[in-house]
Design an enzyme around this catalytic site. Structure first.
Site, short mmCIF file in Angstrom:
data_model
loop_
_atom_site.label_atom_id
_atom_site.label_comp_id
_atom_site.label_asym_id
_atom_site.label_seq_id
_atom_site.Cartn_x
_atom_site.Cartn_y
_atom_site.Cartn_z
N CYS A 69 0.79 -1.34 -0.09
CA CYS A 69 -0.02 -0.09 0.00
C CYS A 69 0.88 1.32 0.06
O CYS A 69 0.67 1.85 -1.04
CB CYS A 69 -0.77 0.08 1.18
SG CYS A 69 -2.12 -1.28 1.40
N HIS B 127 -1.42 6.41 2.85
CA HIS B 127 -1.26 5.29 3.53
C HIS B 127 -1.94 5.84 5.06
O HIS B 127 -1.77 7.01 5.29
CB HIS B 127 0.23 4.81 3.82
CG HIS B 127 0.15 3.42 4.55
ND1 HIS B 127 -0.64 2.40 3.90
CD2 HIS B 127 0.50 3.01 5.66
CE1 HIS B 127 -0.58 1.40 4.62
NE2 HIS B 127 0.08 1.71 5.57
#
Ligand SMILES: *[C@@H]1O[C@H](CO)[C@@H](O)[C@H](O)[C@H]1NC(C)=O
Ligand SMILES: *[C@@H]1O[C@H](CO)[C@@H](O)[C@H](O)[C@H]1NC(C)=O
Ligand SMILES: *[C@@H]1O[C@H](CO)[C@@H](O)[C@H](O)[C@H]1NC(C)=O
Ligand SMILES: *[C@@H]1O[C@H](CO)[C@@H](O)[C@H](O)[C@H]1NC(C)=O
Ligand SMILES: *[C@@H]1O[C@H](CO)[C@@H](O)[C@H](O)[C@H]1NC(C)=O
Length: 502
Positions: A77, A124
């Site tokens: 991610c 994130h």
């Protein structure tokens, strides 16, 4: 009309034509692999799964450019998001403290007069980046359903009214914001850049029970390749850490995450079913936002970009998760709708990298172009390591780059290693050299593994041909291209080599 008025009128027409007042709706779906009806086929072969039920994303694809072969620069991610949101390939978690003071995609739109709004997971989780947003970004609190120890769950629908799932709240925040844009008020005449980041199908795979009903258990299949590729170097392996260590049910099972140790079949089937159900659930929430955009009459003036942040291995090769350099982890969905240009539904098989998204959106909306980064870009705040793929919107088989680069780090036997992977139209080629975090450079002479997969005969990457003498010349060529790097493969730097096809 006097001359000044005429001039204004002409300018207005010019802006309309260039789309300079266009909005952007930027949707990110966490951990969504390109396993949607619209992506299935030669570029996402599957022998295993029931047809996914994703009517809203498939309909969006029907009036968009479907990028069938888009690759992320790192299959996890935070770095993946950082690279496509900044236009740079970065390895670090927080780009502003560690990398440089880069201009992000939302920040660029904000600096050019857009109302830039973030809802849900964009950077994130936990990274606040006030420079990107015109007002504080919105992250609705998760519900008990979303924070739990089991890797998957179907929530009875009648309990959701009192305690909704997080993606419901994200979709509701997005439709409310769209309403504010449509009715004017404080946003009157200000075009927007609205980023909406959905949480599922990220673990835990939670969705309303009615979405599980779309996938009767007897329709699910186990992956046909649940073993590591023949000849795979150990360094390529990922021990499925996230699912194994963070979820009680998997932790308690016999699954060790070691090479060729497979998760019990009943768990594999449950997980696959819950993943697909979570995908369908997110699809329904994407539908809520798109329907509201239409209802408010904003669809014709809004460019829509929908991406996943990387792929996911649902037990293929025995791995559950991302964090590898395999095709299934680096290949991610990308859909781009530009009203007036993609309405009839286009699809391209040209290779696109996620760093290409930033310059493409900038061009699609008619903002000043972002230039390619110089060799040393430490002190350049706005530049890109990608290329606008607008040429593919105009001609889906236009001459374009032929390779995508991805990378993934490992730490083995007290040694830092970086896996660099090259995807050409036909092959995936990966080298795992030692890597220094002091110089940020690989040492290509110290390799811990080499992989070569030939997608025309082995689309599932089951046979590493790196040591097959029949591939020796090709291997040398691919190695040279990998070391030469993205700059050499860039079409706009006029150095794009010939395609490695056929
Ligand atoms: C980063 O750039 C922004 C302008 O884009 C500026 O306001 C800010 O002070 C800069 N921060 C640092 C640490 O240089
Ligand atoms: C969830 O996992 C944690 C850590 O393993 C444990 O302490 C806790 O009791 C678990 N909760 C439930 C509901 O199983
Ligand atoms: C894993 O399985 C593959 C395919 O069956 C085999 O080639 C390989 O040797 C096995 N690796 C290990 C470490 O057992
Ligand atoms: C699209 O690009 C290809 C490759 O450059 C070219 O052969 C073809 O003629 C182009 N098509 C159109 C309609 O321009
Ligand atoms: C790699 O292959 C391409 C065509 O397949 C060729 O044009 C190029 O010269 C080769 N490069 C090297 C370094 O072998």
């Amino acid at each position: 009309m006097n001359r000044a008025h005429t001039l204004l009128f002409l300018l207005y027409g010019f802006f309309l034509q260039c789309g300079a007042r266009k909005n952007v709706l930027f949707i990110i779906v966490d951990d969504l692999r390109p396993d949607l009806g619209c992506f299935r086929g030669a570029d996402f072969p599957t022998h295993d799964d029931p047809p996914p039920h994703t009517p809203h994303m498939d309909a969006l694809a029907g009036s968009s450019l479907l990028v069938r072969r888009a690759y992320v620069q790192q299959a996890v991610c935070s770095p993946s998001r950082t690279s496509f949101l900044t236009g740079y390939i970065l390895l670090i978690t927080h780009f502003r403290s560690a990398g440089g003071n880069f201009t992000t995609l939302p920040q660029y739109f904000r600096n050019h007069g857009r109302r830039s709004i973030g809802i849900g997971k964009i950077f994130h989780q936990g990274i606040k980046d006030p420079l990107s947003w015109s007002e504080p970004d919105i992250y609705p609190g998760s519900s008990n359903w979303d924070r739990q120890n089991a890797s998957w769950q179907f929530v009875p629908d009648n309990l959701l009214h009192a305690n909704p799932l997080i993606d419901y709240k994200i979709a509701q925040s997005a439709t409310k914001k769209l309403g504010e844009f449509a009715t004017g008020g404080k946003y009157a005449h200000t075009p927007f850049f609205l980023a909406v980041g959905f949480i599922r199908p990220h673990l835990p795979f939670v969705s309303p029970a009615s979405f599980g009903d779309l996938y009767p258990l007897n329709t699910l299949k186990l992956p046909s390749n649940n073993k590591a590729p023949v000849g795979m170097p150990e360094v390529a392996w990922f021990k499925s850490n996230e699912i194994r260590t963070q979820y009680e049910d998997i932790h308690r099972s016999s699954f060790t995450g070691e090479i060729n140790n497979t998760i019990p079949n009943n768990i594999a089937l449950d997980l696959r079913r819950a993943y697909y159900s979570a995908v369908s659930w997110v699809d329904s929430q994407v539908g809520v936002v798109l329907d509201e955009l239409n209802r408010l009459g904003l669809a014709d003036s809004t460019v829509i970009s929908l991406v996943g942040d990387h792929g996911w291995q649902l037990g293929e090769h025995g791995i559950w998760g991302k964090s590898t350099n395999f095709e299934l982890a680096t290949h991610a969905p990308m859909i781009l709708k530009i009203p007036g240009l993609t309405d009839s539904g286009l699809s391209t098989r040209r290779i696109v990298e996620f760093v290409d998204l930033f310059p493409t959106l900038v061009e699609a909306v008619g903002l000043p172009k972002v230039s390619i980064c110089p060799e040393n870009s430490a002190h350049v705040s706005t530049c890109t390591e990608g290329e606008s793929f607008m040429p593919l919107v105009h001609n889906t088989s236009a001459d374009w780059k032929h390779v995508a680069f991805s990378q993934y780090q490992r730490h083995q036997h007290r040694t830092n290693i970086m896996g660099y992977s090259l995807r050409t139209e036909r092959y995936r080629y990966t080298e795992w050299p030692e890597f220094s975090y002091q110089t940020f450079k690989p040492d290509w002479t110290k390799l811990h593994g080499v992989e070569l997969y030939d997608h025309t005969v082995d689309p599932d990457e089951n046979h590493n041909r790196a040591d097959d003498t029949a591939y020796a010349t090709l291997r040398a060529n691919l190695s040279w291209r990998l070391h030469a790097g993205w700059r050499h493969a860039s079409p706009s730097l006029h150095q794009a080599g010939p395609a490695l096809v056929g």
